[in-house]
Design a protein around this motif. Sequence first.
Motif, PDB file in Angstrom:
ATOM      1  N   GLN A  34      -3.187  11.030   6.734  1.00  8.11           N
ATOM      2  CA  GLN A  34      -4.424  10.552   7.351  1.00  8.11           C
ATOM      3  C   GLN A  34      -4.966  11.586   8.327  1.00  8.11           C
ATOM      4  N   ARG A  70      -6.341   4.083   8.184  1.00  8.77           N
ATOM      5  CA  ARG A  70      -5.186   4.192   7.291  1.00  8.77           C
ATOM      6  C   ARG A  70      -4.560   2.848   6.974  1.00  8.77           C
ATOM      7  N   ARG A  71      -4.748   1.860   7.817  1.00  6.91           N
ATOM      8  CA  ARG A  71      -4.204   0.535   7.507  1.00  6.91           C
ATOM      9  C   ARG A  71      -4.937  -0.100   6.336  1.00  6.91           C
ATOM     10  N   GLY A 101      -4.095   2.848   3.188  1.00  9.23           N
ATOM     11  CA  GLY A 101      -2.683   2.921   2.838  1.00  9.23           C
ATOM     12  C   GLY A 101      -2.091   4.315   2.926  1.00  9.23           C
ATOM     13  N   LYS A 118       0.841  -1.186   0.000  1.00 11.12           N
ATOM     14  CA  LYS A 118       0.000   0.000   0.000  1.00 11.12           C
ATOM     15  C   LYS A 118       0.879   1.241   0.000  1.00 11.12           C
ATOM     16  N   CYS A 143      -0.338   7.592   4.614  1.00 15.82           N
ATOM     17  CA  CYS A 143       0.640   7.752   5.692  1.00 15.82           C
ATOM     18  C   CYS A 143      -0.034   8.481   6.860  1.00 15.82           C
TER      19      CYS A 143
END
Length: 85
Positions: free
Chosen positions: A55, A45-46, A49, A12, A51
């Motif tokens: 985010q 954000r996980r 993707g 990602k 940063c």
Amino acid sequence: MAFKKKFTPKKKFCRFCANKNLPVDYKRPDILKDFITDRGKIIARRITGTCAKCQRRLTLEIKRARQMALLYYTATHSAEHLKKM
């Protein structure tokens, strides 16, 4: 006996860091909608993707767009709005 291939997830990357011409701005709800679920929640954000820095900016801009009524808070608000039109 067959060996199973291990699944390797796609790496990602932050869309905003990769493309500097793509601004994180509350005035661009078409971009912000990609980071909101159909129920109106901000996607983590996980999953997206992005940063950490982007985010935080993204969350702030989504909240600003909601305040300015450019984005809906929940899916029920959007459904009610469409019925009135």
